[in-house]
Design a protein around this motif. Structure first.
Motif, mmCIF file in Angstrom:
data_model
loop_
_atom_site.group_PDB
_atom_site.id
_atom_site.type_symbol
_atom_site.label_atom_id
_atom_site.label_comp_id
_atom_site.label_asym_id
_atom_site.label_seq_id
_atom_site.Cartn_x
_atom_site.Cartn_y
_atom_site.Cartn_z
ATOM 1 N N SER A 68 -28.651 16.550 -28.495
ATOM 2 C CA SER A 68 -28.701 16.783 -29.938
ATOM 3 C C SER A 68 -29.894 16.011 -30.498
ATOM 4 N N PRO A 69 -30.382 16.379 -31.685
ATOM 5 C CA PRO A 69 -31.517 15.642 -32.270
ATOM 6 C C PRO A 69 -31.241 14.143 -32.342
ATOM 7 N N MET A 70 -29.981 13.813 -32.694
ATOM 8 C CA MET A 70 -29.626 12.395 -32.806
ATOM 9 C C MET A 70 -29.747 11.696 -31.461
ATOM 10 N N GLN A 71 -29.213 12.373 -30.406
ATOM 11 C CA GLN A 71 -29.300 11.779 -29.067
ATOM 12 C C GLN A 71 -30.746 11.644 -28.631
ATOM 13 N N THR A 72 -31.547 12.670 -28.936
ATOM 14 C CA THR A 72 -32.953 12.618 -28.560
ATOM 15 C C THR A 72 -33.615 11.389 -29.153
ATOM 16 N N THR B 67 -20.236 15.505 -33.482
ATOM 17 C CA THR B 67 -20.695 15.969 -34.787
ATOM 18 C C THR B 67 -20.304 14.986 -35.876
ATOM 19 N N HIS B 68 -19.026 14.528 -35.812
ATOM 20 C CA HIS B 68 -18.575 13.589 -36.843
ATOM 21 C C HIS B 68 -19.359 12.295 -36.787
ATOM 22 N N VAL B 69 -19.502 11.771 -35.574
ATOM 23 C CA VAL B 69 -20.195 10.491 -35.421
ATOM 24 C C VAL B 69 -21.629 10.620 -35.903
ATOM 25 N N GLU B 70 -22.262 11.724 -35.508
ATOM 26 C CA GLU B 70 -23.666 11.882 -35.897
ATOM 27 C C GLU B 70 -23.831 12.035 -37.400
ATOM 28 N N ARG B 71 -22.833 12.664 -38.008
ATOM 29 C CA ARG B 71 -22.930 12.803 -39.458
ATOM 30 C C ARG B 71 -22.878 11.424 -40.114
ATOM 31 N N VAL B 72 -21.986 10.572 -39.613
ATOM 32 C CA VAL B 72 -21.887 9.223 -40.180
ATOM 33 C C VAL B 72 -23.212 8.468 -39.965
ATOM 34 N N ILE B 73 -23.766 8.601 -38.754
ATOM 35 C CA ILE B 73 -25.022 7.894 -38.480
ATOM 36 C C ILE B 73 -26.115 8.382 -39.420
ATOM 37 N N LEU B 74 -26.158 9.697 -39.618
ATOM 38 C CA LEU B 74 -27.182 10.253 -40.505
ATOM 39 C C LEU B 74 -27.048 9.679 -41.911
ATOM 40 N N ILE B 75 -25.782 9.580 -42.355
ATOM 41 C CA ILE B 75 -25.567 9.020 -43.695
ATOM 42 C C ILE B 75 -26.059 7.573 -43.750
ATOM 43 N N LEU B 76 -25.783 6.825 -42.669
ATOM 44 C CA LEU B 76 -26.253 5.435 -42.635
ATOM 45 C C LEU B 76 -27.776 5.382 -42.677
ATOM 46 N N LEU B 77 -28.430 6.291 -41.946
ATOM 47 C CA LEU B 77 -29.895 6.327 -41.950
ATOM 48 C C LEU B 77 -30.406 6.607 -43.361
ATOM 49 N N ILE B 78 -29.759 7.585 -44.014
ATOM 50 C CA ILE B 78 -30.206 7.913 -45.370
ATOM 51 C C ILE B 78 -30.022 6.712 -46.288
ATOM 52 N N LEU B 79 -28.851 6.059 -46.179
ATOM 53 C CA LEU B 79 -28.594 4.892 -47.020
ATOM 54 C C LEU B 79 -29.664 3.824 -46.808
ATOM 55 N N SER B 80 -30.056 3.636 -45.537
ATOM 56 C CA SER B 80 -31.069 2.614 -45.251
ATOM 57 C C SER B 80 -32.379 2.929 -45.947
ATOM 58 N N SER B 81 -32.742 4.227 -45.940
ATOM 59 C CA SER B 81 -34.034 4.512 -46.561
ATOM 60 C C SER B 81 -33.941 4.462 -48.082
ATOM 61 N N VAL B 82 -32.715 4.508 -48.581
ATOM 62 C CA VAL B 82 -32.559 4.411 -50.031
ATOM 63 C C VAL B 82 -32.587 2.953 -50.497
ATOM 64 N N VAL B 83 -32.400 2.030 -49.536
ATOM 65 C CA VAL B 83 -32.433 0.603 -49.902
ATOM 66 C C VAL B 83 -33.740 0.274 -50.618
ATOM 67 N N ALA B 84 -34.837 0.864 -50.129
ATOM 68 C CA ALA B 84 -36.138 0.591 -50.751
ATOM 69 C C ALA B 84 -36.128 1.016 -52.219
ATOM 70 N N ILE B 85 -35.465 2.153 -52.478
ATOM 71 C CA ILE B 85 -35.392 2.602 -53.865
ATOM 72 C C ILE B 85 -34.562 1.646 -54.704
ATOM 73 N N PHE B 86 -33.456 1.166 -54.078
ATOM 74 C CA PHE B 86 -32.628 0.202 -54.805
ATOM 75 C C PHE B 86 -33.412 -1.070 -55.091
ATOM 76 N N ALA B 87 -34.255 -1.470 -54.137
ATOM 77 C CA ALA B 87 -35.063 -2.672 -54.366
ATOM 78 C C ALA B 87 -35.955 -2.469 -55.587
ATOM 79 N N THR B 88 -36.608 -1.307 -55.636
ATOM 80 C CA THR B 88 -37.469 -1.030 -56.792
ATOM 81 C C THR B 88 -36.645 -1.012 -58.070
ATOM 82 N N LEU B 89 -35.506 -0.312 -57.998
ATOM 83 C CA LEU B 89 -34.637 -0.247 -59.173
ATOM 84 C C LEU B 89 -34.209 -1.638 -59.600
#
Lengths: 439, 460, 254
Positions: free
Chosen positions: A333-337, B159-181
């Motif tokens: 998967s992209p994530m695994q990659t 799928t579930h795990v990856e969705r959570v990880i993706l959300i965490l990644l997004i949150l991390s990149s939003v930290v910079a915005i929070f810093a500016t805010l």
């Protein structure tokens, strides 16, 4: 289009005017080139002057003048230790007037000094820390009570500067921190072989002090270390995650653009503004402990975050797309990659960026002043939440002291800080060269 | 029980959850991996994440809000006569209570109600932590059980795990915005409080800066004067001096390195110049105050000039040296981005190198060089330690580089270090200065970045 | 009748570091001819061209051996001034490279640095005649202050030719001047080359054989850093002596 029939007269290059013109142009060329060379040499000579000045001054900070005194541990000044248990004994020993012992020793050596005021200035030849030295000697071996012993003491800061020649004898007495009287005494001691200059180990093992000769950088080093740990724990995971998201998963849209512009701008915000952020939000709003490595680390973490994200993205971008295609092609998967292939390959670049960011955080002063890490702290910090100071702030504090001895201390602390920075940057360069992949 | 202990226990619990989740998935298919939708580890992660997330959320909420909630409760429980009347009194009171609770030896107040409040404060705090720990453990167990029971061979754990990880990644990149805010909001809020006391016009157009506030509020002339023009002027003067050093030296060294020097010379010189950029600013400040300022003072004395011991010239010169590498490396980038063909075209017409550089390369690279200049100015304006240590605090309105001036950053440091008064105009003025500084540098940076970006695109 | 060549290359070798790029090339360029250099890409024709006005000097690793003369004078002689040489031997590049200046200043750049005009009027006249000679005058006479980069690709290339002409050169080197242009712009350039023939010795590198056949009087066929065959264009294209030349011209490789 008709053929232009105008006569094609060749330029007369050989004419004197033309030849003069050409040599003038070459002169300009040489001048310009020399100007460029001069600019580089000037910039480099600034660097050389800076390092040389600080290096020369720092030597005094790494060495320390000591004075040997013959101390008679006059039994009458000590309490009777018989029948006391060890706790009571050591408590009793702390109440001893060690200053009197030192005074007595000095008066024995200079019998003509009797005036109260003179005796006081005589006693101030040695550091205020001399009392602790004596107390330590007695605590270690109570048997010395009643005996006589030669002991080396730290000289006071001004005397130290004088012995090292940093305070000149030729200055008129009124402008000199070391008075004529003291000069005579110290010369006499020196003539008797009672003065020496030795390496200052205490500089690396003690915390700050009001007395230059006792002040050390260990407290600041520990403070810097604790602060950097927090900075690293905060900014590395977040920076890496943000870099991965923006480089690998973020869709091309307005929101992503916003994040990117934001990060680029944040990277150029003056560091002191992050200090204001820390003060208003971390201290003011969240009530976190003032002056602590925890708050300092978070503040510096926010400051270094954009640097880390930008470096991380560059490292991830440098990973060849074929690696991704290969992994995806095998059904990952992209994530695994990303987690199994891209991040490990990008890690050297990410770490290099991280170390450089940490080096920058280590040298940063201004934001930490804002959150109160500027307090005078003697104790070496032991946790993330107690008041601490860091190396650059320690330098700032010492630089503000008027005493000559602190100038040397400051320079010595700067050299230590620069060594740390060189070490970190060297590590970064080594990492980059060691793991640079040839595809 | 402390917060770190509950985090530790949470991690242990989640680790156990990971293990059992993994075992369960294996047991369900009796080891035949092919019949599982995802890998066993992913089922482990699935359970682990279900246990971790709610707990972490609770702990974060506690860290963020507990201080203020407890403070409010403590204040509310005070006897009527001790209740604070003003915002300022409340802050002072809380400070007293916190100090007493922390057992600070010199905590001023021995009032009985403060002692009680301090005890109450400590009690509330430890009760709170206990409640949080219990909640964390409870959520972990519930999450773990829920996750464990839902594991089936066809559960899309990955799928579930990856969705959570993706959300965490997004949150991390939003930290910079929070810093500016965070920066923008805190500066604006505090500045608004400042401007409630001092009119905007006085701050931006006033010529007198003396932020001393009186000891007592009713003292005559207690407000101080907050005209920031001398600060802006001082900042500009020092930045101007710095640019006079950094621009010619940085640009010329970039030109020499890109156009004249051999590759191996460049390989040595460039990192050496980078060292200048890596030296901490506090070191420059010390160097400026200790070596450069006395040197300028003495040489000025030889020429019969009266030089202040903390002259703008000393601070500006040293700041200029610090900025050389920034100017140089950005100009270097701009010059190397000019296509080779442009240079060849000029050389082929018989131009010398310097003619080519001056008349073709620099005009072609001008946007990039302007960008470099703007970023350097921004750096100079925001530079703090050099001016704190070498420029002093005298708010003179002068264009004479031999006099002492002060800058925005130096004043911010002066206002916010040492003893602070809660809520005084003096303290708050630092945030107004911070806002002005942030606004100015942001403008410079945005302008510079957009110029540079457009420039790069034009040659791509 | 034997003509004296304008430029003469004798046994020229060029090395880039260890790479032997040009091997023993001898070639004469005549003042009234257009000389075309053809050959497959990477055969060294551009490298050779750049030797003729010493543009290889700026490449640190390049080394030129042998003899190249301009009016019987060795151009690699240390006494020869490279600035002057390049003014006499102009060059037009593969991709149009106008300077980031106005059209007027693009043309005036060369005369200005060499001090060819004594006053503004002379400069104006030089700019105008150069643009006229390059066949660009009618198209740009109303917008001389517009930036050179605002022109179309073909116009830009003619601007670059005008720029070279303005310095009053004796030889113009053209390095695949049409490779970045569309057919109509190419036709205009070819027309211009035909127009300029006789006033300047022209050496043109091209990978387009039809173009070489159309515009040149002499053609040299380069292969792997050597000149395989050199002669009148008509002969080369109709009746090549060497097998390799024939293969290339008939499209067997290249």
């Amino acid at each position: 289009m008709s053929k232009n029939t105008a006569v094609h007269a060749p330029t007369v290059w050989g004419s004197e005017a033309m030849q003069n013109r050409i040599s003038a142009r070459y002169r300009k060329e040489r001048r310009f080139r020399l100007l460029g060379l001069f600019a580089i040499l000037l910039a480099l000579s600034f660097l050389a002057i800076l390092l040389f000045t600080l290096g020369a001054k720092s030597i005094g900070g790494f060495f320390q003048t000591k004075i040997e005194l013959t101390i008679h541990f006059d039994r009458s000044l000590f309490p009777d230790l018989d029948g006391l248990n060890s706790d009571e004994a050591s408590l009793a020993l702390t109440r001893v007037d060690y200053a009197a012992l030192i005074r007595q020793s000095l008066m024995d050596r200079f019998p003509d000094v009797r005036q109260r005021r003179d005796v006081r200035s005589l006693a101030s030849l040695v550091s205020a820390g001399a009392r602790q030295t004596l107390a330590g000697t007695v605590r270690q071996d109570p048997a010395v009570i009643g005996a006589t012993q030669d002991i080396w003491f730290l000289a006071s800061g001004d005397i130290d500067s004088f012995v090292k020649g940093k305070i000149s004898r030729d200055v008129p007495e009124s402008d000199r921190r070391v008075k004529d009287r003291e000069v005579i005494w110290i010369d006499a001691l020196d003539a008797a072989g009672k003065v020496k200059v030795g390496f200052n180990w205490g500089f690396f093992s003690s915390g700050d002090s009001r007395e230059a000769e006792l002040a050390g950088i260990w407290g600041a080093i520990v403070g810097s270390f604790l602060t950097l740990v927090v900075t690293l724990l905060f900014s590395f995971p977040i920076g890496l995650a943000a870099a991965v998201y923006l480089e690998e998963f973020a869709p091309q849209n307005k929101f992503t653009d916003l994040i990117e512009i934001n990060i680029n701008n944040l990277a150029a915000v003056p560091s002191i503004v992050f200090g204001l952020l820390g003060l208003a939000v971390l201290l003011g709003f969240f009530n976190m402990p003032r002056s602590s490595p925890f708050v300092g680390g978070l503040t510096l973490g926010l400051m270094t975050l954009p640097t880390l994200i930008i470096a991380g993205r560059a490292a991830i971008k440098a990973v060849q797309p074929s690696i991704r295609d290969a992994a995806i092609g095998l059904g990952a998967s992209p994530m695994q990659t990303v987690f199994h292939h891209v991040i490990p390959l990008a890690m050297p670049g990410i770490l290099t960026g991280t170390i450089i960011g940490m080096a920058r955080a280590l040298g940063e002063t201004a934001p930490l002043l804002m959150i109160g890490m500027v307090a005078f702290i003697v104790d070496v910090p032991e946790s993330f939440s107690e008041a601490a100071t860091v190396l650059p702030v320690q330098i700032f504090l010492w630089a503000n002291s008027p005493e000559r001895a602190f100038v040397d201390k400051t320079s010595a602390a700067i050299i230590v800080l620069l060594l740390f920075l060189i070490l970190m940057n060297g590590l970064a360069v080594w990492l980059r060269n060691r793991f640079e992949r040839q595809w | 029980m402390s917060v770190s202990a509950s985090i530790f226990i949470l991690i242990l619990l989640a680790g156990a959850g990971f293990f059992f989740g993994r075992q369960r998935s294996l047991a369900l298919v009796s080891g035949k991996l092919a019949t599982l939708h995802s890998l066993p580890n992913q089922y482990g992660w699935y359970v682990g994440i279900l246990m971790l997330l709610p707990g972490i959320l609770v702990i974060l909420l506690w860290i963020v809000f507990s201080g203020n909630i407890i403070d409010t409760m403590v204040i509310a429980s005070l006897p009527d006569h001790a209740g604070p009347a003003t915002e300022q009194a409340r802050a002072l009171l809380l400070n007293d209570i916190h100090n007493t609770a922390a057992g600070a030896p010199h905590s001023g107040s021995s009032e009985i109600y403060i002692q009680e409040a301090a005890q109450r404060y400590s009690r509330l705090k430890s009760q709170g932590v206990n409640i949080v720990s219990a909640l964390v453990a409870l959520f972990a167990v519930i999450g773990g059980l829920a996750g464990f029971r839902t594991i089936r061979p066809d559960l899309r754990a990955r799928t579930h795990v990856e969705r959570v990880i993706l959300i965490l990644l997004i949150l991390s990149s939003v930290v910079a915005i929070f810093a500016t805010l965070g920066i923008v909001l805190s500066l604006i809020v505090e500045s608004a409080r400042f401007f409630a006391r001092v009119p905007l016009a006085e701050f931006f157009f006033g010529l007198q800066w003396s932020p001393q506030t009186a000891l007592r509020e009713d003292q005559v002339g207690s407000s101080g004067s907050f005209g920031a023009i001398p600060l802006f002027a001082g900042t500009l003067l020092i930045s101007f001096i710095a640019m006079c050093v950094a621009v010619p030296l940085g640009l010329m060294s970039a030109i020499y390195m890109t156009q004249y020097s051999r590759k191996n010379v460049r390989k040595v010189v460039k990192p050496l110049l980078e060292i200048l950029a890596g030296i901490p600013t506090v070191v420059y400040g010390f160097f400026a105050a200790l070596t450069v300022a006395p040197f300028i003072r003495e040489s000025g004395g030889l020429l019969g000039l009266d030089v202040a011991s903390e002259s703008a010239l000393a601070a500006g010169l040293v700041m200029g040296i610090m900025i050389i590498p920034l100017m140089s490396s950005l100009s270097d980038d701009a010059l190397t981005a000019v296509p080779e063909a442009m240079r060849d075209g000029s050389l082929a017409l018989g131009a010398t190198r310097s003619e080519t550089i001056k008349q073709v390369l620099i005009p072609a690279a001008l946007p990039g060089i302007v960008g470099a200049f703007l970023l350097s100015v921004s750096r100079a304006v925001g530079e703090t330690m050099i001016v704190v240590m070498a420029a002093g605090l005298a708010a003179n309105l002068t264009a004479n580089p031999l006099e002492a001036v002060t800058t925005i950053t130096a004043q911010i440091v002066a206002l916010l270090t040492g003893d602070q008064e809660f809520d005084s105009a003096k303290t708050l003025s630092a945030f107004a200065l911070g806002l002005a500084l942030f606004g100015a540098t942001l403008l410079l940076n945005m302008l510079a970045l957009s110029i540079v970006r457009k420039y790069r695109e034009s040659y791509e | 009748m034997e003509k004296t060549p304008k430029m003469q290359a004798t046994n020229v070798h060029v090395y880039y570091g260890d790479n032997h790029a040009i091997n023993k090339v001898s070639l004469d360029v005549f003042a009234e001819d257009v000389t075309a250099l053809i050959g497959p890409s990477g055969c060294g024709k551009s490298t050779f061209l750049r030797c003729l006005n010493r543009m290889n000097d700026s490449i640190a690793s390049a080394r030129v051996e042998g003899k190249i003369t301009l009016d019987q004078q060795d151009i690699y002689d240390p006494k020869i001034d490279v600035v002057q040489l390049r003014a006499r031997v102009g060059m037009v590049f593969q991709k149009p490279n106008p300077f980031p200046k106005s059209i007027y200043d693009n043309i005036a750049y060369g005369p200005r640095i060499h001090g060819l005009a004594r006053n503004g009027e002379e400069m104006d006249e030089m700019v105008i005649t150069s643009l006229q000679k390059a066949g660009l005058w009618e198209e740009v006479k109303d917008r001389l202050e517009a930036p050179g980069t605002a022109l179309s690709g073909g116009q830009q290339q003619r601007l670059c030719i005008a720029r070279a002409i303005a310095v009053n050169p004796e030889v113009i080197l053209m390095d695949e001047p049409c490779s970045a242009l569309d057919p109509i712009a190419t036709a205009k350039i070819e027309e211009l080359i035909e127009d300029l023939r006789g006033r300047f010795a022209i050496v043109i590198v091209t990978h387009n054989m039809q173009q070489a056949a159309r515009v040149s009087q002499k053609t040299a066929f380069f292969h792997l850093g050597e000149v395989i065959e050199y002669g009148d264009t008509a002969d080369i294209f109709t009746n090549p002596e060497k097998e390799k030349t024939k293969d290339y011209i008939t499209g067997r490789y290249g």
